[in-house]
Motif scaffolding. Structure first.
Motif, PDB file in Angstrom:
ATOM      1  N   ARG A   1      11.396   3.078   5.080  1.00  0.00           N
ATOM      2  CA  ARG A   1      10.197   3.393   5.862  1.00  0.00           C
ATOM      3  C   ARG A   1       9.032   2.578   5.331  1.00  0.00           C
ATOM      4  N   TRP A   2       8.383   1.878   6.258  1.00  0.00           N
ATOM      5  CA  TRP A   2       7.196   1.112   5.918  1.00  0.00           C
ATOM      6  C   TRP A   2       6.012   1.725   6.633  1.00  0.00           C
ATOM      7  N   VAL A   3       4.924   1.952   5.900  1.00  0.00           N
ATOM      8  CA  VAL A   3       3.730   2.582   6.461  1.00  0.00           C
ATOM      9  C   VAL A   3       2.694   1.505   6.785  1.00  0.00           C
ATOM     10  N   TYR A   4       2.283   1.460   8.060  1.00  0.00           N
ATOM     11  CA  TYR A   4       1.202   0.605   8.532  1.00  0.00           C
ATOM     12  C   TYR A   4       0.043   1.512   8.940  1.00  0.00           C
ATOM     13  N   PRO A   5      -1.163   0.979   9.152  1.00  0.00           N
ATOM     14  CA  PRO A   5      -2.325   1.832   9.474  1.00  0.00           C
ATOM     15  C   PRO A   5      -2.124   2.720  10.711  1.00  0.00           C
ATOM     16  N   GLU A   6      -1.425   2.243  11.728  1.00  0.00           N
ATOM     17  CA  GLU A   6      -1.305   3.008  12.973  1.00  0.00           C
ATOM     18  C   GLU A   6       0.056   3.648  13.180  1.00  0.00           C
ATOM     19  N   TYR A   7       1.062   3.282  12.385  1.00  0.00           N
ATOM     20  CA  TYR A   7       2.419   3.784  12.619  1.00  0.00           C
ATOM     21  C   TYR A   7       3.280   3.631  11.373  1.00  0.00           C
TER      22      TYR A   7
END
Length: 108
Positions: free
Chosen positions: A73-79
């Motif tokens: 799982r990679w966390v980006y600002p919007e998703y």
């Protein structure tokens, strides 16, 4: 009497419309075409090249048995982008505001 009824009706409608606009459902925001989200099937290298490095790479889950694939799982600002082995399997949008009704945050 008739004038009073009309005024009360207008006030009631105004109150209902304000209450209806207060909540934003996540589905309403996600239904709009999102060109800024990774597509299913992209590799990790393609996602990082197109969208940049994630804010956070969460610890992998699964993989204890051969039939259980490892999920990254990679966390980006919007998703959050979910990978099975090396390929995108899903993208889940974050809540835009505390009033938005949608998924709970990822378990860390």
């Amino acid at each position: 009497m008739r004038h009073r009824f009309q005024v009360l009706s207008l006030l009631a409608l105004a109150g209902l419309s304000a209450a209806a606009q207060a909540d934003t459902l996540l589905i309403e925001r996600v239904d709009k075409p999102a060109a800024e989200a990774p597509a299913r099937g992209l590799s990790m290298a393609e996602v990082e090249a197109r969208f940049g490095a994630p804010q956070e790479k969460l610890d992998p889950r699964g993989g204890q048995k051969k039939q259980w694939p490892t999920i990254n799982r990679w966390v980006y600002p919007e998703y959050v982008v979910y990978f099975e082995k090396n390929r995108v399997i899903d993208v889940v949008a974050h809540k835009a505001s505390p009033n938005e009704i949608g998924p709970k945050p990822a378990i860390r």
